[in-house]
Structure formats: C-alpha cells, structure tokens
Design an enzyme around this catalytic site. Structure first.
Site: not given
Ligand code: NAD
Length: 370
Positions: A142, A193, A226, A250, A254
């Site tokens: 970001y 990852k 993942d 992020d 959620d």
C-alpha cells in the site's frame, strides 16, 4: 493514581453515537476508582473538513501526539463524496496512522457464546473463538514505490504497486506478535507467500530468527497466506496470534471478522514503537465504518467501540483488571439478551445504542458499584 489523557475523535456518521457510550464507561471508570482519565474531544474526517477545511488539522495531530491514547469512532460518508483526493475523510485517518508511526494493527476476532449462531459458520467451529490478528500497517504494497499508472506507447496502460519490506519493519511487527502470544496461549502463526514472493522469503527468514533469538518459549508455525485463508474458515480455532503483512492482513482480518457475526462487535488497536519507558503511541477504533445507512437512527451497536476502550485499558495502560471487567460486562449483557438491531434475531428490533451502553454499564455497576 496517574491521570491519563484520552483524545476522543468521534468522526462521522455513527462515530459520535458510539463514542457517547464510551464516554459513559470512562465516567464509570473514573467514579469507581479503577482508573483516572481526562478526556478531550476533537474532529477527524468529514467533521474536521467541515470545521477546519482539512480532514485532520495540525492542531488535532499535535493533540493526538500529546495524548496517552486516542479513541476514534469512524470517518467518511456520502456527504464528502467527490471532495479532492487529499481532502477525503479517510486521508485524515491515514495521516494520523502514518504521522504517529502506528505500524502494528491488532484485530481480535472473538466469538461471544451468546452470538455463536450469528456466524456464517457452524456454532461448534466458532464458539469460543479468540484469535488476535497482528497486521503490519505502515509498509508493504500500500505504500511501496513506484506506485503508478503509466501510458504505454500503444496507448494502453500499465499499473504498478510495489511490495517492499525491510528487515527492521518485519522485526518490529514480529516482536509485537511474540510479546502478545506470551500474554495469551503462547502460539504464533506467521502468514506470507515465500513460495512466490521475495518479501515472503525475507518475512519468513526474519520471523524465524526473531523467534530463535528471543522467544523460544513461544510456539511458531509458518503458513502460506492462501492456505491461511482456507484454514480460517475450515478450522479457525487452530489459530491464536496470527502475524502477517499489510495486504494479507487486510484480507485475512476481514475473513476472521465475519466468523464472529457482526461488524458492530469488532474492536481494533493500532500501536507504534515503544519508547524508552516502554510506552507506545496508540489509536483504538472499531473495525466498522461510519455506517451512513443507520447514522442518526440510534440503531448502532456500540460494542466494537466499547471493546476498543477495553483494548486501550489493557494495551496502553496495563489496566488488565479493568479491561477484564469491561469485557466480561459485554459478555454478560449479551448473555442477558441485550441485542442491538444488527445482532437481534430475525424479525426483532432490538434495543438502541444508548440502551446497549446502559446494559453494559449496569453489568459493571453490579460487580463494582456506581
Ligand atoms: P460500514 O462498516 O460503515 O457499514 C457496513 C454495514 O455494517 C452497514 O450496513 C452498517 O449499517 C453496518 N454497521 C457497521 N457498523 C455498525 C454498528 N456499529 N452497528 C450496527 N451496524 C453496523 O462500511 P461501509 O458502508 O462500507 O462504509 C461507510 C463509510 O465508512 C464509507 O465512507 C467508508 O469509507 C467509511 N469507512 C470508514 C472506516 C474507518 O473509519 N476506519 C472503515 C470502513 C469504512
């Protein structure tokens, strides 16, 4: 007893409504002798834009810097759609996080027994769930440069975001996660990852080293991000502290949030680096936004905001007893049937924001007196 300075930034939409309930609890904490707080209110987001022409004024930032902790409601809403990019209400919140160096975002996903049926998952998968997601908040994709959209010779476009992490950025968030694990069940899962991303390779390497050098008493496991998303919906209770980068954090936080039922239930903390006295800059806020669809109607659930105050007591002031009391008052109010509209059974209206605040206050008073 030390008197701490709390800066209250209610913000927009339902922010002021839920902040009013926090002020009631702060009043009770002061009266009960469990803590001593001075509070000050100021503007952030759209309300600051209306009042000062900026979503965060320099004066408010200075006040935030001087406060012992900040409690924020929420920012944004349709009234400010279309304002210049730099003046968006969200820009005020981002500046606050960035200028105060709040790099560690703590998001608990806690499933209250009384609400286990409100989860999208089966009761036995989520009942008793208590995960702490530690998300790196000021680095990664970001913020990395270059970050741009350029036009290619053939007229088509090319967009670039850059995922960047340094050793120091990973070390400091790893310390936050391991320190937290020591106060919980002593387990950390680190998600990245490393199979396809260089930042993942460095992340895993640094977390492994910090663990070996300082935290051999804590159990560490590495999980690909993942797979972590899959495990969160398959068997969420396997996790305790989960540390990850800004982007994965992020998304994963959620996912974890929705395991618990309503957005109106979830608090968060954003912490900066510890100074020489071990004190950190800190901002506490609900995970939800300004909920313009219900603003002004008195339906808002104040539990996420009140839970943010409980986190503040625990993490900024070491007031574990007061935090435990407040959290168990929330649990008991829910067990006693207190439900705002968002968590009420289908077809029921539930109680209003102030009534939920009062129900929690009543539980506190029943344990310690007014
Ligand atoms: P939202 O979280 O405001 O609302 C999503 C849904 O959840 C709505 O239906 C809302 O009514 C409900 N909800 C949220 N909090 C609730 C509560 N405490 N009690 C009962 N119901 C609740 O998200 P959104 O609608 O996507 O965004 C609205 C505005 O908030 C936008 O301007 C967005 O940019 C902003 N926003 C701000 C923050 C923040 O301040 N940290 C976070 C997310 C969104």
């Amino acid at each position: 007893m030390t008197t701490y300075k709390l800066l209250l930034l209610p913000g927009d939409g339902i922010g002021p409504e839920v902040m009013t309930e926090v002020e009631k609890i702060v009043g009770w904490l002061n009266r009960s002798g469990l803590a001593s707080f001075e509070t000050e209110r100021d503007h952030v987001g759209g309300s600051a834009l209306d009042a000062h022409g900026k979503p965060l004024s320099d004066e408010t930032l200075a006040r935030a810097d001087a406060a012992d902790a900040i409690l924020l409601g929420a920012v944004g809403g349709p009234k400010w759609t279309g304002v210049a990019y730099d003046l968006r209400p969200e820009a005020g919140l981002l500046r606050l996080r960035k200028d105060l160096g709040l790099f560690a975002n703590l998001r608990p996903a806690l499933c209250y027994p009384a609400l286990a049926d409100a989860s999208a998952l089966k009761r036995d998968l989520v009942e008793g769930l208590d995960i702490m997601i530690v998300r790196e908040l000021t680095g990664g994709v970001y913020f990395g440069e270059p970050k741009e959209i350029t036009t290619l010779p053939d007229g088509s476009k090319r967009a670039v975001d850059t995922q960047v992490y340094t050793t120091a950025e990973i070390e400091r968030i790893a310390h936050v996660a391991f320190d937290l694990a020591r106060k919980r069940s002593g387990r950390v899962a680190s998600a990245e990852k490393n199979n396809v991303m260089k930042t993942g390779v460095l992340w895993k390497e640094v977390v492994t080293r910090v663990h070996a050098e300082h935290y051999s008493d804590v159990a560490l496991e590495h999980v690909l991000a993942d797979n972590c998303a899959m495990q969160l919906v398959r068997r969420p209770k396997q996790f305790d502290v989960l540390v990850t980068d800004n982007l994965f954090g992020d998304v994963l936080s959620d996912v974890a949030a929705m395991l618990t039922g309503s957005l109106g239930m979830l608090p968060s903390a954003s912490l900066g680096a510890a100074d020489a006295r071990g004190t950190r800059k800190a901002l506490y806020e609900p995970v939800h936004g300004s909920a313009p669809d219900i603003a002004g109607k008195g339906y808002a659930n104040p539990i996420a905001m009140i839970g943010s105050l409980a986190m503040c007591l625990r993490y900024s002031f070491g007031l574990g007893e007061a935090a435990d009391l407040l959290e168990s008052a929330i649990t008991r109010a829910l067990a006693g049937g207190a439900r705002t509209r968002d968590i009420a059974a289908e077809g029921e209206n539930g109680i209003d924001t102030a009534q939920m605040g009062d129900a929690i206050l009543h539980e506190l008073e029943s344990v310690r007196g007014a």
